[in-house]
Scaffold this active site. Structure first.
Site, PDB file in Angstrom:
ATOM      1  N   CYS A   1       0.789  -1.539  -0.282  1.00 24.29           N
ATOM      2  CA  CYS A   1      -0.018  -0.013   0.651  1.00 24.29           C
ATOM      3  C   CYS A   1       0.562   1.308   0.226  1.00 24.29           C
ATOM      4  O   CYS A   1       0.684   2.427  -0.813  1.00 24.29           O
ATOM      5  CB  CYS A   1      -1.258   0.147   0.466  1.00 24.29           C
ATOM      6  SG  CYS A   1       0.360  -0.177   2.568  1.00 24.29           S
TER       7      CYS A   1
ATOM      8  N   HIS B   1      -2.326   1.004   7.325  1.00 28.84           N
ATOM      9  CA  HIS B   1      -2.315   0.664   5.640  1.00 28.84           C
ATOM     10  C   HIS B   1      -2.100   3.142   5.332  1.00 28.84           C
ATOM     11  O   HIS B   1      -1.941   3.084   6.101  1.00 28.84           O
ATOM     12  CB  HIS B   1      -4.145   0.570   5.404  1.00 28.84           C
ATOM     13  CG  HIS B   1      -4.575   0.368   4.017  1.00 28.84           C
ATOM     14  ND1 HIS B   1      -3.212  -0.175   3.084  1.00 28.84           N
ATOM     15  CD2 HIS B   1      -5.170   1.664   3.603  1.00 28.84           C
ATOM     16  CE1 HIS B   1      -4.314   0.063   1.977  1.00 28.84           C
ATOM     17  NE2 HIS B   1      -5.372   0.943   2.460  1.00 28.84           N
TER      18      HIS B   1
ATOM     19  N   ASP C   1      -8.420   5.390  -2.224  1.00 27.90           N
ATOM     20  CA  ASP C   1      -7.197   4.065  -1.948  1.00 27.90           C
ATOM     21  C   ASP C   1      -6.579   3.716  -3.898  1.00 27.90           C
ATOM     22  O   ASP C   1      -7.722   2.371  -4.040  1.00 27.90           O
ATOM     23  CB  ASP C   1      -7.720   3.118  -0.636  1.00 27.90           C
ATOM     24  CG  ASP C   1      -6.909   2.710  -0.667  1.00 27.90           C
ATOM     25  OD1 ASP C   1      -6.247   2.017  -1.205  1.00 27.90           O
ATOM     26  OD2 ASP C   1      -7.054   2.216   1.027  1.00 27.90           O
TER      27      ASP C   1
END
Length: 337
Positions: A121, A161, A176
């Site tokens: 991520c 994250h 995202d």
């Protein structure tokens, strides 16, 4: 003194918008440009960004092309995730050391990403920011906590994250790219990434985004009233399908509800889109069998609700579904008294 305080408040505030502001824009051209450049090299980001944006006229279309390209070309690397998780576990009790390591680790992740087009991520968020910046679109990396059905959190959990906030037409939006790209599945015990673009996390509604993304910096929730971290980790499980239809669970506020036999629980949901109540169903299971509730959802404006009486003692999983897709999950514990 009063004027100075007002100036500070204005400078500290963040103007944020909703994706509905771009409902009139057709993103098919931007997506087409992204797909035409499929497989392009990352070794010269300025050239790639130029190719993705030069024939698009608005910032939101340019950012869309960048976002779509990243989400359909960059592979989520499970091995990188595992190594990161291992390192985090070793320094999880030292928050200062963790944040310092995370900041130093990001450029290293980016170097590997350029070479292999694989990342976790952190790499996705870094690449989104770098490419948006080359297109002269303000973009920030947001670090925080994510919550999934298989990733429970506690009050002591470290950030796990990263995602982005992008400024378009003077307002900030959330996205995202990691969760838009696809999913990791295990085949014969080995992790394998499957590309499956998911549009719901592109310029997502902040009040829904907060259900599974909790930023370290309060301002990046893009909400006037940010829920506490405790309420975040104890809330219902919200699945990616909720983002497809902008369905936001409103009540109960917690994942787990405890009641007495023959009491009723009311479930409420809202949506920015017009839903067909006939396609909304409540499915209840007790570990042995599941059944769909016959009662239909009632609708008032953008809110949908349903009540169900639990007549037997036990532990129940309650799933909200829309168009056969699971939107949210609750747990109801029914006691005798």
């Amino acid at each position: 003194m009063r004027y100075a305080f007002l100036i500070f408040i204005l400078c500290a505030s963040i103007s944020y918008g909703q994706r509905s502001a771009f409902n009139a824009i057709d993103f098919s051209k931007a997506d087409s440009v992204a797909y035409q450049n499929k497989g392009a090299s990352l070794k010269s980001l300025p050239i790639l960004v130029h190719n993705l944006t030069t024939n698009l006229h608005t910032d939101v279309e340019k950012f869309r092309a960048i976002y779509t390209w990243i989400s359909t070309n960059i592979e989520n690397d499970y091995n990188s995730y595992a190594k990161t998780k291992s390192k985090r576990s070793k320094i999880e009790k030292d928050r200062t050391a963790f944040l310092a390591w995370n900041q130093d680790y990001t450029p290293k992740v980016f170097e590997q990403l350029i070479r292999n087009k694989k990342t976790a991520c952190t790499g996705y968020a870094y690449l989104v920011r770098e490419m948006a910046s080359l297109a002269e679109i303000p973009c920030e990396i947001i670090d925080g906590h994510s919550r999934t059905p298989t990733l429970p959190l506690t009050l002591e959990s470290l950030p796990n994250h990263s995602w982005n906030s992008v400024q378009l037409n003077g307002k900030w939006y959330l996205c995202d790219a990691t969760w838009s790209a696809g999913q990791i599945v295990f085949k014969e015990g080995y992790p394998e990434f499957q590309f499956e673009y998911h549009d719901g996390y592109f310029l997502a509604e902040p009040s829904l985004f907060i259900r599974n993304h909790y930023p370290l910096e309060k301002k990046w929730a893009l909400l006037e009233d940010m829920p506490s971290f405790e309420s975040f980790i104890s809330g219902p499980i919200v699945y990616k399908n909720a983002f497809n239809f902008s369905i936001n669970p409103e009540f109960p506020l917690a994942l787990e509800t405890e009641i007495i036999k023959n009491e009723s629980v009311q479930f409420k949901f809202s949506s920015a889109e017009r839903l067909d109540p006939a396609d909304l169903v409540l499915v209840i299971g007790n570990g042995y069998a599941t059944h769909t509730i016959d009662t239909k959802f009632s609708q008032q404006d953008s809110e949908y609700s349903i009540s169900h009486k639990f007549t037997k003692v036990g532990l129940y999983d309650v799933h909200l579904k829309y168009n056969d897709a699971i939107i949210a999950t609750y747990i109801v514990r029914v006691k005798r008294k």
